[in-house]
Design an enzyme around this catalytic site. Structure first.
Site, PDB file in Angstrom:
ATOM      1  CG  ASP A   1      -1.465 -16.200  12.810  1.00 61.23           C
ATOM      2  OD1 ASP A   1      -1.827 -15.836  11.663  1.00 61.23           O
ATOM      3  OD2 ASP A   1      -1.993 -17.149  13.419  1.00 61.23           O
ATOM      4  CG  HIS A  49      -4.933   8.223  -1.228  1.00 57.52           C
ATOM      5  ND1 HIS A  49      -4.529   6.907  -1.188  1.00 57.52           N
ATOM      6  CD2 HIS A  49      -5.261   8.572   0.026  1.00 57.52           C
ATOM      7  CE1 HIS A  49      -4.631   6.484   0.071  1.00 57.52           C
ATOM      8  NE2 HIS A  49      -5.060   7.463   0.819  1.00 57.52           N
ATOM      9  CD  GLU A  83      -2.682   1.387   2.479  1.00 59.82           C
ATOM     10  OE1 GLU A  83      -2.578   0.524   3.360  1.00 59.82           O
ATOM     11  OE2 GLU A  83      -3.440   2.364   2.543  1.00 59.82           O
TER      12      GLU A  83
END
Lengths: 378, 378, 378, 378
Positions: free
Chosen positions: A280, A372, A75
């Site tokens: 995990d 963005h 990302e």
């Protein structure tokens, strides 16, 4: 998860991957041996880009000094925004971090009885004294300690939630094995049990659930930083007066939507650190529960920003922590091996706070989306 | 997340990694260029072991035939148990899979008004007609389409939840940019707006929240398999009569604990596929919401097992999907590139169902923990 | 609830009450006839003390002017604290009240299909067009109108949530009868339905559930008052600066505890008004959902206090509204009979806000408990 | 709630009721004196029709034998359907009832500290030893006992949840007064406390919240009845095979909707009993949390039906229990006065179960709505 003969044989499956020209398989021998206990039907390694956020100045009980935080992500802007928040933290004099509770790790088997009275008597007996069961469970592990055993009754069923301290490991397997032994002992001592079930829905494993925040699972971490308005304005072009107000409206609508908690960044930052360090990622739903607290001092023009993460579920030994790049990322934070689990939990919370600071700064500065767009138009 | 000048400059940070002998850095040139849009302060690649589960026979609207599913994980037994569940599915004649809703992707800006009446009038106006805003938003994207705009009022605040169809992409950036444009237009058309906030808590982004399950986010997938008792017994040594009963008690205690939903495996399987295929693991909390349904036919000795995943948030273009190993894993499922997003969503649900079958089979066969023990004692 | 022959005969049960000297039975003839449609095996009337709170100055869309609010309760201080909050409201110039959404009333039957495809096709068909079903449902009622029909699928099951506008009635029976007719028509048009269930868990009836707040049930009311600091200090000895801060900490811990929303008083005030006016107290769990919003203007020393109650479920005709004391209490608010339901909803929200103001004032003034003590020592 | 001089004076308000011809005021002298501690600005009594459900055969720890249950309601069919369910219970041999946990009554003040370390140290100290605080709290009450004191930290804030055993009273005032004394002692012993707040959001008071079900509040009651298929068919025309299946689909959709629990009847039955017996109906949201459990024995054609109500909040002394009709209704169940609180809790759960049986029976027999229609057409 499960491995039995019938499934281990599955590793004989022909790999669907063409040999030779597979990127997955390149240098896969690096991992083949090491991965043996971590995976079946091994085909190679997925490669996730790692960016380094930091440095960040931490005044933790365990994490003391300057730290770089490796983040494995695809990302864009995640590492940069985390670093930007760390810059705010550094110029504010660093962040205080502390593990306030070791919530341990849980399993929750269920026992079915012939009637509500047997179920109630069992619950009463276990509530009054579970000390006899602790040594049974601890006999299966070299380091695990029983912290608590609690029971809840529904009709003729009783769910027994056992909590163990797994030390520096995540401890999923340890607590599973100890719980299996515990169930065997309970069945011997309580012949009135009609049936049992190893998995009972109250372990809080890998789910967002109030039981974890209330009763504990993983490490509860609190971080706190005092941010001068001038620094927030300089680095993020936002005003500290706006942040508590905007966050309040965010929280009120989040509650209306049905969210369990209110924050923005922890679900982004934690998986990036977890993937980089061999944690995990399935524990994200519990680990990312978080709540922000603010205290604005208008006279001093300082915003106290605090984050509470009650269920950071990490380990520094076992699991995937020993694999080459994972170990390297842990070593980068001086968190590899025994004695470092609280330090790692502190750094996870610090990095999440840093990203939260940058995110809210950009939202208040009305730059969030532009960022963005800029990235996209590159 | 955010990238601005002040942060892009951060990529000049000296890497804390020693050159040359870093595993992270080995062959990192493979990714340096490609990773440019996906990460900052690039240091190399984390390597996560990939196991191949399958094959599994799927009768999906999009996924038709036999498929292998790549899983990136360090959790031993995860791939094996998924493959074991796939064996049950295959011997039962395969699994039906279908995307029943495209929930799109959301953003939720907030507008503050001078009083509750202006807020109510704005809400009423937007509810009656948002068609004027759709073309504004769609002008910012080559493929995104506006699906819905809904408003909720709290006092003088209104949260506007916009939903766009992102096609084959996850669409986080697309919807962000379109929403920024939408906000600008709203501000022009509604000068009575006092303040606004780009992020408002009702987007359902990266959180477990009822709003996603109820109103949609990502793909809603339903999978269904009819499992003969003989096959379940043979492969998992469990009886199909036990499974709905045990799952019911699991669900009742899960509700008591405060869980939003009731399943065991999706939080394990989805991140493994997401990491392997370049999805955003931060969406796990919304993607892993799932509910099992059972219908036991005692006469025919068949268990119908169905799973509903209302919020599978995936993409087959953009994001990390184009990176070498990620692309290779998508290609392994014939899911790389445009036109494949529903196929990938179906396979994510199928793999999760497979693991769920194996997990419950092992629990009912009282083998669940033993499996961990066996693995551990290796 | 249910009445069948076998149960109506139950009204022949001998009353366990001794005749003559029963307070329940005194003047019970007043109610015997009237209560016929409201109760079975009638034994007399319970008497709940009614206190009158107010007056309060309201600037509502429907409630305009000064109002007294009757409250049936046995909780000391409830009426007094509500009146105290009304005094704050009055001296602040009154409160604005507005119903911003008529959420209607819901039922949610479930249809089971032979497979997920039939279920999905049914859902698609109903989502595309339910207009054919509206007249069928409306044929069963003189005033009810269908507002929405939405479907959710779980495996082979589909829950169909129908929403009707019940006008001035609570509408529980009306929507039930219309839904029964709707189900019959659906079964005729869709022979592929395998089984159906009249009650399906998504009606939101009499439960606290996000679906009500998000999608509507009952009246959504917003109230707003601007309270000068001097008035709050004079009446409650508390500072308006403290209230948003203290409420924020209250909300953060409430979220941690697992509460669905954050307020204190609505669960106290609404049942008192509901009992006095013949509403169904069973709807308290949905009706009492509420959220406070604050906006503090430090320059003007004014606190804007707003409350959002999305699910106030009341009626001014039918049910118990026509019984003598109930009608008298409705008339006291000029809310008896048709055309008054929104007015009553506004007054419920206003009285709740008044109590909320008094409660938080006393908490901030550190007088909350003392009040209880004083009362107790009387 | 609050009573201060400024509000007690409000009782001088002229009553808006016309004298003489008010039904509220008829015989109001019966209550004027008695209501003095229960209400302010008294105007008379609201009259709620009371129907008698029963008799029902109970095998409780406290409630032994045949009982009639008074229900104050204006919802037609509620008493009849409850009686019908009691008929099923009676013909099945009666119902077992047991209070499995006394959850006590809670308050949750908040303490604010100057930093997270003081907050953490306070939490640690209180967790290690709160025994010094118990006698302080118990000195304020003749019967209340401290059961638990637990702390949760958010940033620099700590919420201290105190639990007391209120004996046969609901105990709201008792625990409030004891908590006020506790806060004073804490402030003396911990001068590092910066600010405090008497109400902190974790008391679980009058809200639906997982904290109550998990940690206790009020009485946890479990009831269980074994219903032969023949009896269920005879009385309700429904098949016991259908009930667990239909309830399961109800529960799955309820979870999807965001409900905290899954039942239908408790929100209907409890307020009717609470109003009749002078309980605080404001506690309905916590008291009505309930979960059904089923165990179907196909061989014996018997359905075991169990209900778990973890938070039944009732009292048999104090509050409104001493008012004439309220006392009479308690006496009808032999529950008036000291020593009867568990008996009353058992009977509340039994009546709720009875209604649940009748409701599901009618739904499975497809008669639910018809019943409403029949009633309506009368």
């Amino acid at each position: 998860m499960l491995m039995t003969e019938s499934t281990t044989r599955k590793t004989a499956y022909p790999s669907p991957l063409a040999d030779g020209n597979s990127v997955l398989q390149r240098e896969s021998e690096l991992y083949r041996e090491l991965a043996n206990a971590n995976i079946e039907n091994y085909a190679g390694t997925a490669r996730v880009p790692v960016g380094i956020a930091g440095p960040v100045t931490v005044r933790g009980d365990e994490a003391k000094g300057e730290f770089y935080v490796p983040m494995a992500t695809t990302e864009g802007t995640l590492v940069a925004s985390t670093s930007r928040g760390m810059k705010v933290i550094n110029e504010s004099g660093g962040v205080r971090a502390r593990v306030i509770r070791n919530g341990g790790i849980q399993r929750a088997p269920v026992f079915e009885f012939h009637n509500i009275d047997d179920a109630a008597e069992f619950t009463r007996a276990m509530t009054e004294d579970w000390s006899w069961l602790a040594p049974v469970m601890e006999s299966t592990t070299s380091h695990g300690k029983v912290m608590d055993i609690s029971c809840w009754q529904l009709g003729s069923l009783v769910c027994m939630r056992v909590t163990m301290d797994a030390g520096d490991a995540s401890g999923q397997n340890m607590v599973s094995i100890a719980t299996a032994k515990a169930v065997t002992s309970v069945l011997q001592r309580h012949p009135e049990v009609k049936r049992h079930l190893m998995a009972g829905g109250m372990s809080g494993e890998k789910v967002g659930s109030n039981i974890n925040a209330l009763l504990g699972r993983g490490k509860s971490v609190v971080v706190s930083v005092d941010i001068p308005g001038a620094i927030m304005r300089k680095v993020t072009r936002s005003n500290i007066e706006d942040i508590p107000r905007l966050h309040r409206s965010y929280t009120d609508f989040a509650m209306l939507a049905g969210n369990h908690n209110s924050h923005h960044s922890h679900n982004n930052v934690l998986p990036a650190i977890y993937i980089a360090t061999g944690q995990d990622p399935a524990t994200l739903c519990e680990s990312s529960y978080a709540q922000n607290s603010f205290d604005l001092d208008r006279e001093k023009d300082v915003l106290r920003w605090q984050v509470h993460l009650p269920n950071v579920n990490v380990g520094t030994v076992g699991g995937g922590t020993g694999l080459p790049t994972q170990r390297e990322c842990l070593e980068l934070m001086d968190c590899y091996g025994a004695g470092n689990v609280n330090k790692l939990a502190e750094l996870c919370a610090v990095a999440s706070l840093a990203n939260e600071i940058s995110f809210w700064g950009s939202v208040c500065a009305q730059e969030w989306i532009d960022a963005h767009a800029n990235l996209r138009q590159k």
